[in-house]
Design a protein around this motif. Structure first.
Motif, PDB file in Angstrom:
ATOM      1  N   ALA A 171       3.620   9.357   2.014  1.00 20.13           N
ATOM      2  CA  ALA A 171       3.084   7.855   1.636  1.00 20.13           C
ATOM      3  C   ALA A 171       2.204   7.137   2.243  1.00 20.13           C
ATOM      4  O   ALA A 171       1.770   5.997   1.956  1.00 20.13           O
ATOM      5  CB  ALA A 171       4.568   6.809   1.213  1.00 20.13           C
ATOM      6  N   GLY A 172       1.725   7.703   3.309  1.00 18.23           N
ATOM      7  CA  GLY A 172       0.584   7.061   4.080  1.00 18.23           C
ATOM      8  C   GLY A 172       0.793   7.353   5.622  1.00 18.23           C
ATOM      9  O   GLY A 172       1.298   8.203   6.008  1.00 18.23           O
ATOM     10  N   LYS A 173       0.712   6.281   6.280  1.00 13.22           N
ATOM     11  CA  LYS A 173       0.746   6.320   7.962  1.00 13.22           C
ATOM     12  C   LYS A 173       1.927   6.463   8.409  1.00 13.22           C
ATOM     13  O   LYS A 173       2.210   6.934   9.432  1.00 13.22           O
ATOM     14  CB  LYS A 173       0.047   5.176   8.415  1.00 13.22           C
ATOM     15  CG  LYS A 173      -1.464   5.081   8.059  1.00 13.22           C
ATOM     16  CD  LYS A 173      -2.030   3.921   8.670  1.00 13.22           C
ATOM     17  CE  LYS A 173      -3.576   3.667   8.321  1.00 13.22           C
ATOM     18  NZ  LYS A 173      -4.248   2.629   9.119  1.00 13.22           N
ATOM     19  N   GLU A 174       3.080   6.207   7.878  1.00 11.18           N
ATOM     20  CA  GLU A 174       4.475   6.138   8.236  1.00 11.18           C
ATOM     21  C   GLU A 174       5.338   6.921   7.437  1.00 11.18           C
ATOM     22  O   GLU A 174       5.337   7.199   6.386  1.00 11.18           O
ATOM     23  CB  GLU A 174       5.005   4.282   8.305  1.00 11.18           C
ATOM     24  CG  GLU A 174       4.097   3.630   8.845  1.00 11.18           C
ATOM     25  CD  GLU A 174       4.245   3.687  10.424  1.00 11.18           C
ATOM     26  OE1 GLU A 174       5.076   4.362  10.887  1.00 11.18           O
ATOM     27  OE2 GLU A 174       2.975   3.385  11.079  1.00 11.18           O
ATOM     28  N   GLU A 179      -4.753  14.306   4.086  1.00  8.17           N
ATOM     29  CA  GLU A 179      -5.290  13.066   3.794  1.00  8.17           C
ATOM     30  C   GLU A 179      -4.660  11.770   4.550  1.00  8.17           C
ATOM     31  O   GLU A 179      -4.996  10.949   4.993  1.00  8.17           O
ATOM     32  CB  GLU A 179      -5.173  12.586   2.452  1.00  8.17           C
ATOM     33  CG  GLU A 179      -6.130  13.540   1.507  1.00  8.17           C
ATOM     34  CD  GLU A 179      -5.440  13.343  -0.081  1.00  8.17           C
ATOM     35  OE1 GLU A 179      -6.531  13.711  -0.978  1.00  8.17           O
ATOM     36  OE2 GLU A 179      -4.496  12.666  -0.427  1.00  8.17           O
ATOM     37  N   ALA A 180      -3.234  12.071   5.062  1.00 11.00           N
ATOM     38  CA  ALA A 180      -2.330  11.186   5.411  1.00 11.00           C
ATOM     39  C   ALA A 180      -1.367  12.125   6.284  1.00 11.00           C
ATOM     40  O   ALA A 180      -0.944  13.086   6.017  1.00 11.00           O
ATOM     41  CB  ALA A 180      -1.525  10.419   4.459  1.00 11.00           C
ATOM     42  N   ARG A 199      -2.556  16.639   0.241  1.00 10.41           N
ATOM     43  CA  ARG A 199      -2.107  15.324   0.522  1.00 10.41           C
ATOM     44  C   ARG A 199      -1.646  15.131   2.052  1.00 10.41           C
ATOM     45  O   ARG A 199      -2.267  14.105   2.498  1.00 10.41           O
ATOM     46  CB  ARG A 199      -0.731  15.108  -0.246  1.00 10.41           C
ATOM     47  CG  ARG A 199       0.073  13.770   0.187  1.00 10.41           C
ATOM     48  CD  ARG A 199      -0.881  12.480  -0.024  1.00 10.41           C
ATOM     49  NE  ARG A 199      -0.520  11.412   0.535  1.00 10.41           N
ATOM     50  CZ  ARG A 199      -1.129  10.139   0.468  1.00 10.41           C
ATOM     51  NH1 ARG A 199      -2.471  10.054   0.199  1.00 10.41           N
ATOM     52  NH2 ARG A 199      -0.579   9.084   0.941  1.00 10.41           N
ATOM     53  N   ASP A 207       2.379   6.359  -4.492  1.00 10.11           N
ATOM     54  CA  ASP A 207       2.257   7.790  -3.662  1.00 10.11           C
ATOM     55  C   ASP A 207       3.718   7.853  -3.222  1.00 10.11           C
ATOM     56  O   ASP A 207       4.488   8.948  -3.370  1.00 10.11           O
ATOM     57  CB  ASP A 207       1.611   7.645  -2.171  1.00 10.11           C
ATOM     58  CG  ASP A 207      -0.077   7.806  -2.558  1.00 10.11           C
ATOM     59  OD1 ASP A 207      -0.464   8.491  -3.288  1.00 10.11           O
ATOM     60  OD2 ASP A 207      -0.803   7.042  -1.729  1.00 10.11           O
ATOM     61  N   TYR A 208       4.391   6.866  -2.659  1.00 11.70           N
ATOM     62  CA  TYR A 208       5.867   6.913  -2.233  1.00 11.70           C
ATOM     63  C   TYR A 208       6.765   7.427  -3.350  1.00 11.70           C
ATOM     64  O   TYR A 208       7.566   8.409  -3.658  1.00 11.70           O
ATOM     65  CB  TYR A 208       6.284   5.539  -1.899  1.00 11.70           C
ATOM     66  CG  TYR A 208       7.893   5.666  -1.719  1.00 11.70           C
ATOM     67  CD1 TYR A 208       8.378   6.246  -0.439  1.00 11.70           C
ATOM     68  CD2 TYR A 208       8.729   4.759  -2.602  1.00 11.70           C
ATOM     69  CE1 TYR A 208       9.928   6.210  -0.400  1.00 11.70           C
ATOM     70  CE2 TYR A 208       9.944   4.647  -2.305  1.00 11.70           C
ATOM     71  CZ  TYR A 208      10.719   5.334  -1.325  1.00 11.70           C
ATOM     72  OH  TYR A 208      11.764   5.392  -1.127  1.00 11.70           O
ATOM     73  N   PRO A 241       0.808  -1.377   0.092  1.00  7.24           N
ATOM     74  CA  PRO A 241      -0.075  -0.152   0.079  1.00  7.24           C
ATOM     75  C   PRO A 241       0.908   1.167  -0.006  1.00  7.24           C
ATOM     76  O   PRO A 241       1.955   1.177   0.899  1.00  7.24           O
ATOM     77  CB  PRO A 241      -0.865  -0.204   1.350  1.00  7.24           C
ATOM     78  CG  PRO A 241      -0.741  -1.635   1.641  1.00  7.24           C
ATOM     79  CD  PRO A 241       0.650  -2.075   0.958  1.00  7.24           C
ATOM     80  N   GLY A 242       0.446   2.051  -0.723  1.00 10.45           N
ATOM     81  CA  GLY A 242       1.425   3.614  -0.848  1.00 10.45           C
ATOM     82  C   GLY A 242       2.484   3.434  -1.644  1.00 10.45           C
ATOM     83  O   GLY A 242       3.071   4.301  -1.673  1.00 10.45           O
TER      84      GLY A 242
END
Length: 217
Positions: free
Chosen positions: A152-155, A147-148, A144, A93-94, A89-90
């Motif tokens: 790239a997301g949560k981390e 949104e997170a 962005r 994005d990454y 996932p991500g």
């Protein structure tokens, strides 16, 4: 032994931070900027044909470009950390934000800075176009980060490590106000709370307070 050659107040702080996040064993060599023009000293420029920061040496390897150095360290020493691989996932994005940092964000800040030096007036059409581009870039980043928590997301990933310099230390060279972008400011507070970031900034530029607020102090 990995040796990171760090030019003071430059994007080579990214690599110090990456090494701290990965917990790598590395030697840090610091080079102050010249007092007369704030450029790199001759001994730094002699390290690599391009003479730019950062520079990493690893045995016979001499490597420039912060993006290339990030990729090298992640692939040789990362063990899957701080990167997102295909199928995870991500992943896209990454990829996007990792390359957005030096492909879009940093160039637009530099473009505005350069055009303002030529003619800061409203009659400078290229400058006004660059300022419009600047607003688009920052509104995209702001969206962005609404949104997170990380790009790239949560981390946190290397995409964040590539991005933060243009939002922080680079504002010492091109001041700009981040108050219109609350998500970016909240993001910088999360970054500033990370022990590895704090260690990196203290090691790289011990006389510099990280530029994490709305305006440079």
């Amino acid at each position: 032994m990995l040796t990171l050659h760090h030019l003071g107040r430059s994007q080579s702080e990214r690599i110090v931070w990456l090494c701290e996040e990965l917990g790598l064993d590395y030697e840090l060599k610091r080079y102050p900027r010249r007092a007369d023009n704030r450029l790199a000293p001759p001994e730094y420029k002699a390290l690599h044909p391009m003479g730019t920061a950062p520079i990493l040496t690893d045995g016979d390897l001499v490597l420039g470009e912060s993006g290339a150095i990030c990729e090298y360290l992640l692939q040789t020493h990362g063990n899957g950390r701080l990167a997102v691989t295909r199928g995870e996932p991500g992943f896209t994005d990454y990829l996007y934000w990792f390359h957005f940092a030096n492909g879009t964000l940093q160039p637009v800040v530099l473009q505005v800075r350069s055009l303002e030096r030529v003619d800061p007036s409203d009659k400078n059409a290229p400058l006004q176009a660059a300022k419009d581009r600047f607003k688009l870039v920052f509104s995209t980043l702001e969206k962005r980060l609404g949104e997170a928590p990380y790009l790239a997301g949560k981390e946190l990933t290397a995409a964040d490590i590539m991005t933060v310099f243009s939002l922080t230390t680079m504002r010492l060279f091109k001041p700009y106000d981040l108050s219109p972008w609350p998500n970016i400011l909240a993001y910088l507070q999360r970054i500033g709370a990370r022990p590895a970031y704090r260690r990196a900034m203290q090691k790289a530029d011990p006389d510099l307070t990280p530029v994490l607020g709305a305006v440079p102090e």
